[in-house]
Design a protein around this motif. Structure first.
Motif, PDB file in Angstrom:
ATOM      1  N   MET A  20       0.814  -1.213   0.000  1.00 23.09           N
ATOM      2  CA  MET A  20       0.000   0.000   0.000  1.00 23.09           C
ATOM      3  C   MET A  20       0.852   1.269   0.000  1.00 23.09           C
ATOM      4  N   GLN A  21       2.167   1.085   0.037  1.00 22.99           N
ATOM      5  CA  GLN A  21       3.123   2.191   0.085  1.00 22.99           C
ATOM      6  C   GLN A  21       2.877   3.090   1.290  1.00 22.99           C
ATOM      7  N   VAL A  22       2.682   2.423   2.434  1.00 15.61           N
ATOM      8  CA  VAL A  22       2.466   3.099   3.707  1.00 15.61           C
ATOM      9  C   VAL A  22       3.632   2.724   4.623  1.00 15.61           C
ATOM     10  N   PRO A  23       4.200   3.696   5.325  1.00 19.15           N
ATOM     11  CA  PRO A  23       5.311   3.363   6.229  1.00 19.15           C
ATOM     12  C   PRO A  23       4.879   2.381   7.318  1.00 19.15           C
ATOM     13  N   TYR A  24       5.814   1.564   7.753  1.00 17.98           N
ATOM     14  CA  TYR A  24       5.557   0.564   8.788  1.00 17.98           C
ATOM     15  C   TYR A  24       6.318   0.932  10.050  1.00 17.98           C
ATOM     16  N   LEU A  25       5.617   1.038  11.154  1.00 19.85           N
ATOM     17  CA  LEU A  25       6.222   1.337  12.453  1.00 19.85           C
ATOM     18  C   LEU A  25       6.078   0.118  13.337  1.00 19.85           C
ATOM     19  N   ASP A  26       7.196  -0.449  13.752  1.00 20.31           N
ATOM     20  CA  ASP A  26       7.176  -1.643  14.586  1.00 20.31           C
ATOM     21  C   ASP A  26       7.157  -1.244  16.064  1.00 20.31           C
ATOM     22  N   ILE A  27       5.977  -0.979  16.561  1.00 26.14           N
ATOM     23  CA  ILE A  27       5.801  -0.594  17.960  1.00 26.14           C
ATOM     24  C   ILE A  27       6.218  -1.738  18.883  1.00 26.14           C
ATOM     25  N   PHE A  28       5.884  -2.954  18.502  1.00 23.32           N
ATOM     26  CA  PHE A  28       6.149  -4.103  19.373  1.00 23.32           C
ATOM     27  C   PHE A  28       7.641  -4.207  19.705  1.00 23.32           C
TER      28      PHE A  28
END
Length: 85
Positions: A20-28
């Motif tokens: 989707m060309q959306v940034p991914y933030l790995d909160i976990f």
């Protein structure tokens, strides 16, 4: 080695974000890196969902995350350019 549910969820989420060309933030991973005492103090009694402190931490992490700031800024510019046409 079979992937655990958390790893499968993380992989699927990363792939969808990329698609989707959306940034991914790995909160976990961010929470785990801060230590067990820190992250446990931000979970509700069920041990899964954030409590008030957890939601505050999530809010801070998301709103201060530079890739999301950049993404929103770029999207706003795109909308402005489209409305000028």
């Amino acid at each position: 080695r079979q992937m655990c549910i958390r790893d499968r969820y993380k992989t699927a989420t990363q792939q969808l974000c990329a698609q989707m060309q959306v940034p991914y933030l790995d909160i976990f991973d961010q929470w785990l890196a801060r230590g067990e005492t820190w992250w446990r103090s931000r979970l509700s009694e069920d041990g899964i969902h954030p409590n008030v402190a957890g939601y505050r931490s999530l809010h801070a992490a998301v709103t201060q995350w530079q890739p999301l700031i950049d993404f929103v800024h770029d999207a706003q510019l795109d909308l402005e350019q489209q409305s000028a046409v």
